[in-house]
Write an enzyme that holds these catalytic residues in place. Structure first.
Site: not given
Length: 832
Positions: A75, A406, A513, A697, A718-721, A783
């Protein structure tokens, strides 16, 4: 000239001392460990990589004395199993010079069957022909005469294929088999295949020569159920070429297999699965061991059980769990054995799975809920108007959008399965249907399933596995909370969200929010009246009607989160998001305001912006329409007074200003908020404390954090924006090309899914350092949706942040990631 191998010898797996996987290969090392545990392992030798290389170059070998008089299996044993390797060769060693021995010990028919199998299997491997072209497999009723004839035919077939005689000595067979495997490892195709799997160019192969247990039945076994992780004998035994359940074994044989569990689990500090051979007496011999196969749920239970048994530490148990795998405990999941008719695959925006009838509007979703029917809301993309429909749905599917669109953000907050960016689907609102790949059409009312964990859209229903938040899950989370050193808050916008967050043992609310409080039917019309008002006085009048609604919401939030911080973000989105789009809703609003429909349309047109996400929103609303923030501040302070009057830990509201770019913006809002606070204290005769902070942001806010810290008690990123503005990407549209960008290596990951440590991360570190240079007591939080990303949690801890905040259903993921970050940091410090 053949190489000399005098100094290179095969090694016994039963030898004592440390075993090096680079020498023994992964499988050889596993066998050696089994032998070291005192378990019964058939005798075996390992030909180390250097010896295998020499054999490939033509080195001569002899039959090892330690394995004399035995039938062998060869093997492959590369250092890493995923590198692959040549197929096993067995049986080896039944030849003219050993046949009499095997006839004497095993009987003539069995010895001849082994010899035929040897010619058949080794011949096919060496010649490249199929086994059946060398010889058909022996049959159970074959006589000795039949087998002698088949052996002679097989020899002739081998010679015809290879133009050489089949090796008629045991040593010759071993030499041919080893050389075939060694040279196969060094072939060009094998090199390419293992290089694609990450193997280094000089990767070596060890080969195991192991005694085959005579007259045995082979099988596989693991000691836990792979779905649940509960203790259970799971496996099969091969007999007459068929798999038979372990329940068909005798009670004595089952007991012997069960007795292996304790030493295997102790010796490996893990649940195991094994390959075994049962000899004629029913005694099990182990031929390989691996970690038990397991689902995410089983992985958690196994880790907790091992820690409870003190086979591993609690810290090690925490480190064994991939944080994102906790999603399988929090949501319904499709049964892994279920067959899936996949329509398309898009972005997995919110984990879990759901089955329901297709609905194409929020109203249809609410109607379905009223009738007790599960609905999947399908939209081009969702808007705030769809939130009511999302609440009424069991899942959401959108044609456009990305991980922070969204639909994705709201679905994660609600714990709804969500798939976004399904660009292969063509939604036709007139026909009330959508078209998928290959022309498949799905109409409103048809049943589909969406898997927000994999991103799949599936035709029809699927069998589900229910969430599991008890037992081992609860225990593991309690261990995580004892070791983590960074807070985990929740993004919660309503009392329902807050209750869900509290059930996940959060450290507070990091982002409320407030705009999401206005989309209930009885509120949205009042909000729209305020937006469409002609002047500040008219707006203030309508805002007085919104004040008690906001106050009631904040009272509920403070009450639910009593004793924990609550960060409330003042109104952020552009006002056009609140306005109706459907003709009937526009007419309804005109009637309520007692104005003409044309006046409503004209006022809405005045608010229209070319790029609303960079327009009149966030702090810009608070400065140009200060009465809006005045109302919200008053509602917050009145709610704090109401809760504080009940006794207990006092509420200290944290008010957050969104989309700030300059400290002067903060100063202007702070002046009015401070004035409202003083007014409420004078009106109520009560005193209260509060904090004012900034949501970072914009890149400029990060760069000017030194200024912002002068007027702020906290900075929350605000790491999204911030990601959107740093990259210049639309988080709603980037999904259309993001997959191509990741596949082509432009981005290592979708930056809206995994925090960009090199760019956005550098802004965070810079802002944190500059802010605390001005204000050493400055509280730092994150956040954005990255707050639930394990890598971002680890980053925030290293950067000295105080907390992360994420959707309620991602809180357990963040808590575990925070615990792992603390454990790894402490262990790293200990090593130094």
């Amino acid at each position: 000239m053949p190489q000399t191998v005098a100094s290179l010898k095969p090694l016994s797996i039963h030898a004592t001392g440390a075993v090096d996987a680079q020498v023994f290969g992964a499988r050889g090392a596993r066998l050696a460990r089994l032998a070291a545990l005192g378990l019964d392992v058939p005798q075996a030798l390992v030909y180390p990589p250097k010896l295998v290389d020499a054999i490939a170059d033509g080195a001569e070998i002899t039959w090892p004395d330690a394995l004399g008089g035995q039938v062998l299996a060869l093997r492959a044993a590369p250092q890493e199993a995923e590198w692959g390797g040549p197929e096993s060769l067995l049986p080896i060693g039944v030849a003219a010079d050993t046949l009499d021995h095997f006839i004497a010990t095993r009987g003539e028919v069995e010895a001849l069957r082994l010899q035929l199998q040897c010619i058949r299997n080794l011949g096919a491997a060496v010649s490249g022909a199929t086994r059946n072209s060398i010889a058909p497999p022996p049959q159970s009723g074959d006589s000795a005469a039949d087998l002698h004839h088949q052996i002679q035919t097989a020899r002739e077939a081998y010679q015809a294929e290879t133009e050489d005689a089949f090796p008629d000595t045991a040593t010759g067979q071993l030499r041919a088999a080893l050389r075939h495997m060694a040279r196969g490892w060094h072939s060009a195709s094998a090199r390419i295949l293992r290089a694609a799997k990450g193997a280094p160019e000089d990767a070596g192969l060890a080969i195991i020569a192991q005694v085959l247990v005579p007259n045995c039945r082979t099988g596989r076994l693991q000691f836990v159920d792979q779905s649940s992780g509960q203790a259970q004998l799971v496996g099969y035994v091969l007999q007459d070429g068929k798999e038979h359940p372990l329940s068909e074994l005798s009670a004595r044989e089952c007991a012997a297999l069960k007795a292996l569990e304790a030493p295997l689990t102790r010796g490996h500090a893990d649940a195991c699965r094994v390959k075994f051979a049962l000899d004629a007496t029913g005694k099990p011999w182990l031929t390989d061991v691996r970690p038990a196969q397991r689902s995410a749920r089983a992985t958690l239970r196994i880790a907790v059980d091992l820690a409870k048994s003190e086979l591993i530490s609690r810290e090690d148990a925490l480190l064994r769990i991939e944080p994102r795998s906790l999603a399988e405990h929090l949501h319904h999941q499709i049964d892994p054995d279920e067959t899936r008719d996949v329509v398309t695959t898009a972005m997995p925006a919110s984990p879990g799975a759901a089955t329901g009838r297709i609905v194409l509007s929020a109203q249809a979703a609410m109607a379905a809920e009223a009738q007790g029917e599960a609905a999947i809301l399908v939209r081009h993309e969702t808007s705030p108007e769809d939130i009511r429909g999302m609440h009424s749905s069991v899942g959401v599917l959108t044609i456009r959008g990305g991980m922070t669109s969204h639909a994705a953000v709201i679905a994660r907050g609600l714990g709804l399965p969500c798939v976004v960016g399904a660009a292969e689907l063509r939604l036709d609102m007139k026909a009330r249907s959508f078209r998928g790949p290959k022309g498949r059409i799905f109409s409103e009312g048809d049943i589909i399933t969406i898997d927000g964990t994999s991103g799949e859209v599936i035709n029809g229903t699927c069998k589900m596995i229910a969430p599991d938040l008890g037992g081992p899950f609860t225990v593991l989370m309690s261990w995580a909370d004892k070791v983590r050193s960074i807070g985990v808050r929740a993004n919660a916008d309503t009392p329902t969200d807050a209750r869900a967050a509290r059930s996940f043992n959060v450290d507070g609310i990091g982002l409320c929010r407030t705009e999401h409080m206005f989309f209930e039917p009885e509120r949205i019309t009042v909000m729209r009246e305020m937006i469409l008002a002609d002047d500040a006085a008219s707006r203030a009048e309508v805002l007085q009607r919104l004040l008690p609604m906001q106050r009631a919401d904040f009272i509920d939030l403070f009450d639910i989160m009593r004793g924990l911080p609550v960060t409330i973000r003042l109104l952020d989105p552009p006002l056009h998001e609140f306005l109706p789009h459907e003709p009937d809703e526009l007419e309804h609003l005109a009637r309520v305001m007692n104005v003409g429909i044309d006046d409503v349309r004209a006022r809405a047109a005045e608010l229209a912006e070319v790029n609303p996400m960079l327009g009149m929103r966030g702090v810009r609303l608070g400065i140009t329409m200060p009465e809006i923030y005045d109302m919200q501040a008053r509602a917050i302070f009145q709610a704090a007074v109401a809760i504080n009057a009940q006794g207990g830990a006092p509420v200290v509201p944290e008010i957050m200003i969104p989309l700030v770019s300059a400290n002067r913006e903060v100063e202007l809002v702070k002046e009015r908020v401070d004035a409202i606070a003083a007014a409420v204290q004078a009106e109520t005769g009560s005193s209260f404390a509060y904090k004012l902070g900034v949501m970072v942001e914009t890149p400029r806010a990060a760069l000017r954090a030194k200024d912002l810290a002068k007027s702020s008690a906290f900075l929350s990123f605000g790491t999204n924006d911030l990601t959107q503005m740093t990259y210049g990407l639309s988080r709603d549209d980037a999904g259309r090309f993001m997959r191509d960008y990741v596949q082509r290596g432009v981005f290592a990951e979708d930056p809206f899914h995994t925090l960009d440590l090199e760019g956005v991360g550098e802004l965070l570190v810079m802002a944190a350092r500059r802010g605390r240079d001005t204000n050493p007591d400055l509280v730092l939080g994150l956040c954005g949706e990255h707050g639930g990303d394990p890598a971002a949690v680890r980053f925030c801890r290293l950067a000295g942040f105080d907390y992360v905040s994420c959707s309620p259903f991602r809180v357990p993921i963040a808590r575990l990631a925070a615990a792992q970050a603390s454990i790894l940091a402490e262990r790293g410090a200990a090593l130094k």
